[in-house]
Design an enzyme around this catalytic site. Structure first.
Site, PDB file in Angstrom:
ATOM      1  N   GLU A  96    -112.559  45.602  -7.901  1.00  0.00           N
ATOM      2  CA  GLU A  96    -111.716  45.576  -6.705  1.00  0.00           C
ATOM      3  C   GLU A  96    -111.421  44.174  -6.178  1.00  0.00           C
ATOM      4  O   GLU A  96    -110.640  44.025  -5.230  1.00  0.00           O
ATOM      5  CB  GLU A  96    -112.344  46.447  -5.608  1.00  0.00           C
ATOM      6  CG  GLU A  96    -112.365  47.921  -5.968  1.00  0.00           C
ATOM      7  CD  GLU A  96    -113.053  48.777  -4.922  1.00  0.00           C
ATOM      8  OE1 GLU A  96    -113.259  48.307  -3.782  1.00  0.00           O
ATOM      9  OE2 GLU A  96    -113.401  49.930  -5.251  1.00  0.00           O
ATOM     10  N   GLY A 148    -112.158  46.676  -1.786  1.00  0.00           N
ATOM     11  CA  GLY A 148    -111.047  47.594  -1.558  1.00  0.00           C
ATOM     12  C   GLY A 148    -111.515  48.892  -0.927  1.00  0.00           C
ATOM     13  O   GLY A 148    -110.908  49.396   0.022  1.00  0.00           O
ATOM     14  N   TYR A 149    -112.592  49.441  -1.460  1.00  0.00           N
ATOM     15  CA  TYR A 149    -113.139  50.686  -0.922  1.00  0.00           C
ATOM     16  C   TYR A 149    -113.575  50.495   0.530  1.00  0.00           C
ATOM     17  O   TYR A 149    -113.250  51.306   1.409  1.00  0.00           O
ATOM     18  CB  TYR A 149    -114.316  51.139  -1.784  1.00  0.00           C
ATOM     19  CG  TYR A 149    -114.893  52.467  -1.374  1.00  0.00           C
ATOM     20  CD1 TYR A 149    -114.341  53.652  -1.829  1.00  0.00           C
ATOM     21  CD2 TYR A 149    -116.002  52.533  -0.532  1.00  0.00           C
ATOM     22  CE1 TYR A 149    -114.868  54.886  -1.455  1.00  0.00           C
ATOM     23  CE2 TYR A 149    -116.539  53.756  -0.151  1.00  0.00           C
ATOM     24  CZ  TYR A 149    -115.966  54.927  -0.616  1.00  0.00           C
ATOM     25  OH  TYR A 149    -116.493  56.140  -0.222  1.00  0.00           O
ATOM     26  N   ALA A 150    -114.322  49.410   0.791  1.00  0.00           N
ATOM     27  CA  ALA A 150    -114.804  49.169   2.152  1.00  0.00           C
ATOM     28  C   ALA A 150    -113.638  48.966   3.117  1.00  0.00           C
ATOM     29  O   ALA A 150    -113.640  49.498   4.232  1.00  0.00           O
ATOM     30  CB  ALA A 150    -115.727  47.953   2.171  1.00  0.00           C
TER      31      ALA A 150
END
Length: 244
Positions: A96, A148-150
């Site tokens: 990411e 990206g997820y966070a």
């Protein structure tokens, strides 16, 4: 005596994106058990077929939440809608930091959630329905391998609060659950790593990994009449992890 409003989901139509596997599948199963009519979506036909085979009565569909036309088409095909649960998501550990991968993760996890909410708004207004989005512990904490997820899950938390304000005049409640460390295929590697497993359990006051059913219980509560005065809340379902 139980205060659970028996039958409150009978014949209600529920849409669960990402509902053909993992936490989403547990949520779909819980709504079916309560008598709801459930449409669950997955990213491919094989996954949808497996879910339909495992859950009699499930309306399993294929949906890519990056495709606005597909999202709008699916929602408009439903005869009615009372509850939406946004579980479709992805994580790309390590990759990411590539801006293209980062953007794709946000497109699925955050913008995909917004696409579904926007498409469902008019039907939910007709039923005074509710939305539950899926945030994360990483809505509150950083993730060095998963920026990206966070970022997407932080965005989901703020999107939830914003839509709660925007949709309230139409009688639509918007909340989110923030799962902690849950036993799913996505966490198999972490549970198999003795050091990481010990660190996670050591910080979790309840001393265990969560189960998908722990999340489905919270979702059903947030959609039920018992939560009729709750909107804009991001409910951590984490065994106390964030309190440590």
């Amino acid at each position: 005596m139980s205060i659970w409003p028996t039958g409150c989901f009978a014949d209600r139509h529920v849409l669960v994106t990402g509902g053909t596997s993992g936490i989403g599948a547990a949520i779909a199963r819980a709504f079916l058990a309560e008598g709801a009519r459930v449409t669950a979506t997955g990213i491919d036909g094989a996954e949808a077929a497996r879910a339909a085979g495992a859950m009699p009565g499930l309306d399993a569909r294929v949906l890519d939440v990056r495709d606005t036309a597909a999202v709008t088409g699916l929602v408009s095909s439903l005869p009615g809608l009372h509850h939406v649960v946004n579980c479709a998501g992805t994580i790309r550990r390590g990759a990411e930091h590539d801006p293209q991968v980062f953007a794709d993760v946000l497109d699925i996890n955050l913008t995909g959630t917004m696409r579904v909410c926007a498409a469902a708004r008019s039907l939910l207004a007709q039923s005074s329905g509710s939305i539950v989005n899926t945030a994360s512990l990483l809505s509150f904490l950083g993730g060095g391998l998963v920026p990206g997820y966070a970022a997407s899950k932080g965005g989901v938390a703020q999107l939830t609060k914003s839509l709660a304000i925007a949709y309230a005049p139409e009688g639509i409640r918007v909340n989110a659950v923030a799962p902690g460390w849950i036993e799913t295929p996505l966490t198999d590697a972490l549970r198999a790593d003795a050091g990481r497993n010990a660190a996670i359990l050591g910080r979790t006051p309840l001393g265990r990994w969560g189960k998908p059913e722990d999340i489905s219980g919270a979702v059903l509560f947030l959609c039920s009449p018992l939560a009729g005065f709750i909107t804009g809340t991001v409910l951590a379902v984490d065994g106390g992890y964030l309190s440590n």
